[in-house]
Design a protein around this motif. Structure first.
Motif, mmCIF file in Angstrom:
data_model
loop_
_atom_site.group_PDB
_atom_site.id
_atom_site.type_symbol
_atom_site.label_atom_id
_atom_site.label_comp_id
_atom_site.label_asym_id
_atom_site.label_seq_id
_atom_site.Cartn_x
_atom_site.Cartn_y
_atom_site.Cartn_z
ATOM 1 N N ALA A 76 0.833 -1.208 0.000
ATOM 2 C CA ALA A 76 0.000 0.000 0.000
ATOM 3 C C ALA A 76 0.864 1.252 0.000
ATOM 4 C CB ALA A 76 -0.933 0.001 1.211
ATOM 5 N N ARG A 77 1.942 1.249 0.782
ATOM 6 C CA ARG A 77 2.853 2.403 0.792
ATOM 7 C C ARG A 77 3.476 2.613 -0.580
ATOM 8 N NH1 ARG A 77 4.808 0.253 5.870
ATOM 9 N NH2 ARG A 77 3.810 1.393 7.546
ATOM 10 N N ASN A 78 3.921 1.506 -1.184
ATOM 11 C CA ASN A 78 4.518 1.623 -2.521
ATOM 12 C C ASN A 78 3.484 2.131 -3.522
ATOM 13 O OD1 ASN A 78 7.068 0.805 -1.745
ATOM 14 N ND2 ASN A 78 6.684 -1.339 -2.165
ATOM 15 N N GLY A 79 2.268 1.614 -3.442
ATOM 16 C CA GLY A 79 1.206 2.080 -4.335
ATOM 17 C C GLY A 79 0.907 3.557 -4.117
ATOM 18 N N ALA A 80 0.851 3.966 -2.864
ATOM 19 C CA ALA A 80 0.595 5.372 -2.555
ATOM 20 C C ALA A 80 1.739 6.249 -3.052
ATOM 21 C CB ALA A 80 0.399 5.556 -1.052
ATOM 22 N N ARG A 81 2.962 5.762 -2.890
ATOM 23 C CA ARG A 81 4.118 6.533 -3.367
ATOM 24 C C ARG A 81 4.064 6.684 -4.881
ATOM 25 N NH1 ARG A 81 8.468 4.861 -5.589
ATOM 26 N NH2 ARG A 81 8.218 2.722 -4.890
ATOM 27 N N ILE A 82 3.738 5.589 -5.570
ATOM 28 C CA ILE A 82 3.660 5.635 -7.032
ATOM 29 C C ILE A 82 2.542 6.586 -7.472
ATOM 30 C CG2 ILE A 82 3.038 4.259 -9.057
ATOM 31 C CD1 ILE A 82 4.563 1.914 -7.706
ATOM 32 N N GLU A 83 1.390 6.478 -6.816
ATOM 33 C CA GLU A 83 0.277 7.373 -7.167
ATOM 34 C C GLU A 83 0.631 8.822 -6.874
ATOM 35 O OE1 GLU A 83 -2.568 6.730 -8.779
ATOM 36 O OE2 GLU A 83 -1.776 4.708 -9.030
ATOM 37 N N THR A 84 1.334 9.060 -5.769
ATOM 38 C CA THR A 84 1.754 10.418 -5.432
ATOM 39 C C THR A 84 2.714 10.951 -6.486
ATOM 40 O OG1 THR A 84 1.505 9.937 -3.088
ATOM 41 C CG2 THR A 84 2.852 11.828 -3.647
ATOM 42 N N GLU A 85 3.663 10.116 -6.896
ATOM 43 C CA GLU A 85 4.602 10.547 -7.934
ATOM 44 C C GLU A 85 3.872 10.838 -9.242
ATOM 45 O OE1 GLU A 85 7.531 7.475 -8.132
ATOM 46 O OE2 GLU A 85 8.474 8.054 -6.242
ATOM 47 N N LYS A 86 2.880 9.992 -9.595
ATOM 48 C CA LYS A 86 2.098 10.238 -10.806
ATOM 49 C C LYS A 86 1.336 11.553 -10.686
ATOM 50 C CE LYS A 86 1.288 5.427 -12.199
ATOM 51 N NZ LYS A 86 0.245 4.394 -12.331
ATOM 52 N N ALA A 87 0.721 11.769 -9.521
ATOM 53 C CA ALA A 87 -0.045 12.998 -9.316
ATOM 54 C C ALA A 87 0.868 14.223 -9.374
ATOM 55 C CB ALA A 87 -0.783 12.953 -7.977
ATOM 56 N N LYS A 88 2.061 14.104 -8.768
ATOM 57 C CA LYS A 88 3.022 15.213 -8.820
ATOM 58 C C LYS A 88 3.437 15.491 -10.254
ATOM 59 C CE LYS A 88 5.143 14.834 -4.255
ATOM 60 N NZ LYS A 88 6.384 14.504 -3.534
ATOM 61 N N ALA A 89 3.709 14.429 -11.013
ATOM 62 C CA ALA A 89 4.120 14.607 -12.406
ATOM 63 C C ALA A 89 2.996 15.244 -13.214
ATOM 64 C CB ALA A 89 4.523 13.262 -13.009
ATOM 65 N N ALA A 90 1.772 14.777 -12.992
ATOM 66 C CA ALA A 90 0.631 15.351 -13.709
ATOM 67 C C ALA A 90 0.420 16.808 -13.321
ATOM 68 C CB ALA A 90 -0.628 14.535 -13.423
ATOM 69 N N ALA A 91 0.554 17.101 -12.025
ATOM 70 C CA ALA A 91 0.385 18.477 -11.566
ATOM 71 C C ALA A 91 1.495 19.364 -12.130
ATOM 72 C CB ALA A 91 0.386 18.534 -10.043
ATOM 73 N N THR A 92 2.713 18.842 -12.173
ATOM 74 C CA THR A 92 3.827 19.604 -12.724
ATOM 75 C C THR A 92 3.604 19.881 -14.205
ATOM 76 O OG1 THR A 92 5.338 18.616 -11.118
ATOM 77 C CG2 THR A 92 6.331 19.615 -13.054
ATOM 78 N N ALA A 93 3.160 18.863 -14.947
ATOM 79 C CA ALA A 93 2.899 19.041 -16.375
ATOM 80 C C ALA A 93 1.772 20.051 -16.584
ATOM 81 C CB ALA A 93 2.545 17.705 -17.015
ATOM 82 N N ALA A 94 0.716 19.941 -15.783
ATOM 83 C CA ALA A 94 -0.401 20.888 -15.906
ATOM 84 C C ALA A 94 0.056 22.303 -15.565
ATOM 85 C CB ALA A 94 -1.552 20.463 -15.000
ATOM 86 N N ALA A 95 0.864 22.425 -14.514
ATOM 87 C CA ALA A 95 1.369 23.742 -14.126
ATOM 88 C C ALA A 95 2.257 24.315 -15.227
ATOM 89 C CB ALA A 95 2.132 23.654 -12.810
ATOM 90 N N GLU A 96 3.101 23.472 -15.830
ATOM 91 C CA GLU A 96 3.962 23.940 -16.913
ATOM 92 C C GLU A 96 3.120 24.403 -18.098
ATOM 93 O OE1 GLU A 96 6.680 20.812 -17.851
ATOM 94 O OE2 GLU A 96 7.882 21.121 -16.042
ATOM 95 N N GLN A 97 2.062 23.659 -18.421
ATOM 96 C CA GLN A 97 1.190 24.071 -19.520
ATOM 97 C C GLN A 97 0.490 25.382 -19.191
ATOM 98 O OE1 GLN A 97 -1.409 20.774 -20.306
ATOM 99 N NE2 GLN A 97 0.079 19.749 -21.643
ATOM 100 N N GLN A 98 0.045 25.528 -17.944
ATOM 101 C CA GLN A 98 -0.594 26.775 -17.558
ATOM 102 C C GLN A 98 0.388 27.933 -17.624
ATOM 103 O OE1 GLN A 98 -2.238 25.987 -13.694
ATOM 104 N NE2 GLN A 98 -4.129 25.102 -14.522
ATOM 105 N N VAL A 99 1.629 27.683 -17.186
ATOM 106 C CA VAL A 99 2.648 28.737 -17.234
ATOM 107 C C VAL A 99 2.947 29.105 -18.689
ATOM 108 C CG1 VAL A 99 5.096 29.212 -16.781
ATOM 109 C CG2 VAL A 99 3.670 28.225 -15.000
#
Length: 164
Positions: A76-99
């Protein structure tokens, strides 16, 4: 010695009855009660052994359950870490597109503002030339009394501004 001869006759019956009582006590306790006590002790030993075996089995089951729990928690920790990394990457990509979109919008606005500023500056310079030409006509008329044409005054102001 008559006292010693009397001891054997007196105590012989007492010794006999003492042996009979001890034999009855031996057989009553030894053959009647001891087997019951031994059975109780054996039953208690079996119960203790069974309880210890159950405790060992329960401990093994608890250890297995704990190990399974830890494995699930790690997964579960590994899954949460992976999901967090995916969410961070998606948020970073979205933020870069917005910028990038904001940068493009700001660049467009800046270009429009620059064009408007140039237009306003050109109009202001044209207005300055007109005002300067009028001021030059008025100054010449007041100082020398001569009348200068509007076109001549505008040409003089343009040449003075070009030289500066």
């Amino acid at each position: 010695m008559p006292q010693i001869a009397q001891i054997a006759a007196t105590y012989a019956s007492q010794i006999f009855w003492m042996l009979v009582v001890f034999a009855v006590i031996y057989f009553a306790i030894g053959k009647g009660m001891v087997p019951k006590i031994e059975a109780t002790v054996d039953q208690r030993d079996r119960r203790i052994a069974d309880d210890l075996a159950a405790a060992h089995a329960a401990r093994a089951a608890a250890d297995a359950t704990e190990e399974a729990y830890r494995a699930r928690m790690d997964a579960a920790r590994n899954g949460a870490r992976i999901e967090t990394e995916k969410a961070k990457a998606a948020a970073t990509a979205a933020a870069e597109q917005q910028v990038k979109a904001a940068d493009a919008a700001l660049a467009t606005k800046a270009e429009a503002a620059d064009a408007e500023l140039r237009a306003v500056t050109d109009r202001a310079l044209a207005g300055i030339e007109t005002v300067a030409a009028e001021a030059a006509q008025d100054i010449v008329a007041r100082l020398s009394g001569a009348h200068v044409a509007q076109d001549d005054a505008a040409r003089a102001v343009r040449s003075a501004l070009a030289a500066a």
